[in-house]
Write a protein that holds these residues in place. Sequence first.
Motif, short mmCIF file in Angstrom:
data_model
loop_
_atom_site.label_atom_id
_atom_site.label_comp_id
_atom_site.label_asym_id
_atom_site.label_seq_id
_atom_site.Cartn_x
_atom_site.Cartn_y
_atom_site.Cartn_z
N GLY A 82 -4.06 -0.13 1.67
CA GLY A 82 -3.86 -1.22 0.74
C GLY A 82 -4.03 -2.58 1.36
N ALA A 135 -0.45 7.61 2.77
CA ALA A 135 -0.34 6.97 1.47
C ALA A 135 -0.81 7.89 0.36
N GLN A 136 -1.95 8.56 0.57
CA GLN A 136 -2.44 9.50 -0.44
C GLN A 136 -1.49 10.66 -0.63
N GLU A 139 1.66 9.51 -2.58
CA GLU A 139 1.43 9.13 -3.97
C GLU A 139 0.55 10.14 -4.72
N LYS A 846 -5.66 -3.91 -7.25
CA LYS A 846 -4.77 -2.84 -6.81
C LYS A 846 -5.12 -1.50 -7.45
N SER A 881 -5.69 5.23 -9.96
CA SER A 881 -4.35 4.98 -9.43
C SER A 881 -4.15 3.50 -9.22
N ARG A 883 -1.16 1.32 -6.88
CA ARG A 883 0.06 1.42 -6.07
C ARG A 883 1.16 0.51 -6.60
N GLU A 884 0.81 -0.49 -7.40
CA GLU A 884 1.83 -1.40 -7.93
C GLU A 884 1.30 -2.08 -9.19
N GLY A 890 4.13 2.21 -9.49
CA GLY A 890 2.75 2.65 -9.32
C GLY A 890 2.51 3.94 -10.08
N ASN A 892 -0.58 7.46 -10.57
CA ASN A 892 -1.77 8.17 -10.13
C ASN A 892 -2.07 9.27 -11.15
#
Length: 966
Positions: A82, A135-136, A139, A846, A881, A883-884, A890, A892
């Motif tokens: 990100g 991260a993947q 989330e 994002k 997706s 994240r925010e 967030g 996905n």
Amino acid sequence: MNKTITKIILMVCVLLWTGFAAFAQSIVVSGTVKDKLTNEPIPGVSVTVKGKTVGSSTDQNGRFSFTTTEKPPFTLSVTFVGYNTIEREVTGAASNLSFELESGAILGQEVVVSASRTPERILESPVTIERMGQAQIKEAAAPSFYDAIQNIKGVEMSTQSLTFRSYNTRGFNANGNTRFNQLIDGMDNQAPGLNFSVGNIVGITELDVDNVELLPGASSALYGAGGISGTLLMTSKDPFKYQGVSFQLKTGLNHVNDNNTSAQEFKQFDMRMAKSWNNKFGAKFAFSFLQAKDWFGTNTSNFDRAANMPKSGDRQSDPNYDGVNVYGDEVSQNMRAVNNNVEAATRQAILGATGGLFNPQTTFNALPAGTPYSTYVNLINTNPAIPGALRPTLLNQYLPFYYAQRNPSFLPNQNVSRTGYNEIDLVDYDTKSLKMSGGLYYNFTPTIQLMAQANWGTGTSVYTGSDRYSLRNFNIGLYKLELKGEDFYLRGYTTQERSGDSYISSILGSYINEKTKASTAWFPQYLGTYIGARLNPVVTDAQAHAAARQAADANRVQPGSAQFNNYAEQIRNTYISQTNMATGVYGAKFNDKSNLYHYEGMYNFSRMFNNVVEFQMGASARRFDLNSGGTIFADLTDEIDIDEYAAFAQLGKKFGEVFKLTVAGRYDKSQNFDGRFTPRVTGVWTVAKNSNIRASFQTGFRNPTTQNQYIDLAVGGGSQRLIGGLPSFLDRYSLLSNKPYTEASYRQAVAGTGPLVQYTFDPRGVRPESVTAYELGYKGLLGSNFLIDVYGFYNEFKDFITGVNVYQNRGTATSPTFVKFGVPVNAAGKVTAYGGAFGLDYVRGKYTFSGNVSYNKLNDLPADYNNDFNTPEVRYNLGISNREIFKNVGFNVNYRWQDKFTWFSSFAGGEVPAFGTVDAQVNLKVPSVNSLVKIGGSNILNKYYITSYGNPEVGAMYYVSLAFNP
């Protein structure tokens, strides 16, 4: 093996000396990382020396610290999902550095190791590689990171149960895929007795996984035998980089709108603890427990085992009904064959009882053909030459069978199967999974580390092989000792498999039938009742079969009854090898305690050549120690060990900044087979900044599995024997001298429609299979937020390992007794396949948009080859997706679709319909307590589907989870 261990010890000494010498000078690199916009510290940021694996991650306060032997100037790479990557050259002091990250895309900048066994940007990889970072994983729109792997480009999955899933790439998918390697922290987690990776039953817990790298296709040159279809590498978190306590609670529902049960709860708890002291000593412990109701195998379609495909009919319409997920009905006999056996046995008994003075066949043969049944009855009742005491036996036990034998049109040439039990009544669906892992780590120097690691898992699950196996209290442990530095590693590990209370479901169903009424009594009673019913001219064939089954099944124990449970418990707790039908002892339980011992080391000599070239060498040795007590392998009285050795080398050279060539080769030797050399040549051409064309020539092979070599097991309810394909097994069962017959010709002969045709085995037995793989691909960034990855491949397989069913006459020519054998063999000719994939990722603010499509096609096949490509031609994934999307919120969403295809395996074959499924999650970050709340589901539209024929239908799983310090 002793010589190998001695060499390894000597190598340790050399590597230690080299490592300590390299530690002559070291410096401390430390500092902080903050968000440029908010000025807040960012935890979990990766700070590494560019091109090296040495580095650290920031703590909760954004601080990092590590030591390195690199001498300034060197470049630090600061990366976090990100945010834009920062690279800064360090020329002097390396302490108290400060970095500020800006939000942005980092597509293509991830560093991977597995493609070349050396760190490189994923953009520069010489072969196709896929990666999931933290991260993947955190989330992912899936219940677990392991489930999320199926959303990766080119990946397909076979779901055999809730916790048992097998991955594959590029065709020839299978239950328990033996063509796909799976490594956990460098350890091969295949079960030595089962031969394949047991999903994630034992492995990394979600809180402890650092990253997942996937190499589609052949990879034997770097990772050895087995990885013909791909290699999956999972790496756990370093306790020096990731410290503290983390936990996760997850609960939810599955079996929603399931016709077999009401909605069922599942729950899972994960925990991880890690701590280091003075950057010298580190320790970690991870724990995971899952409990749920498994998916049900409920396919009751009628199955033709000769064609290995479904056929029409059910229990009411087909006397030889064999349900896919129904067990015990695999036991089948031909009505005419049973009739002949009963007539002959009864005649011999009468001859014995009369001292050979009365032969009923001679007496009755005097009547002309076509004589009515009533005439035979009258002859028995009125002929003074027939003793009166013998007349009931002749009327009830002999005449019906004699009459049917003499009047073939009266008795159909029909097979009849015993009545089976549904899988749901035999298999333990109360799924449990307990995983624990831990490690102790000691840094001799900033670059040399000694670690002791243990992963252990146990649980209850269901696995599909040649049968459906109920894995109860199955457990497997991986234990490793490793010494590693910047340029080398040396590791030894063992995999210890224990079958626990596992058993074969079809044998359980068959043996419950046998305890109720032996087949030696059931089939004659069925036939006698059928003939008696057909003597009444108004009774139809279907009515006669119904009456026969009702009579033969009289007093058959019913599922759920006390007697059924008692029989089932006895059989489940008796080993297969203890079965003795003569004494009424029946067993379906495994007794597997097989082990794998593996030793390997590698040294990277590149530094010695001032990194002008990259040069690596390595070697390995392993032993399979098979111990099944005669319940899987032919090891009841014999000890079975398999030794394997290997060595590999790789040389890479960059030509300017536009082209890199790498050549690698590996030699493997197994004690039962000739040695194999697997070369690899790759090239990467940089056509523009962040745009690379890659081409590769790779080879791969796999030895026949331990079961392919040494199995000796009754399956299919005891109606078939699986044996190893080594020459010793062909000799043991005289399959070379007493040639068997092909399955197709045997069935034709039984039906009276064709002659028996002999099958000739290759006296060399089963041999390793190999693949030659060609690939051309492109991966590039368009701007900074649009990543494209496309490739095409062509594979050519030789000596493809498949299986053949044959029937051997173990009786005489006049009184044949046929036994069915399943034997692994190599397919004649070459098998080719080709395909490709296209993927793109686009970052807009994002938002991340992703999509990929895969194509796989099987070329022309050799004659008589069983088509087990088991792969849909087209699959695709679409994802979005953010994240925010709102502050701390967030989401996905991923949609996955695959085309219909035909599945073929030793258990069952049939069409797998096309399906599409949606996975989604919404997450809320709670920074004040460093927690993450996630609400989501897999297959949220709850459209039940199957991934392979004979396996259970998979419905939705809805869940909510709370993770602290994830």
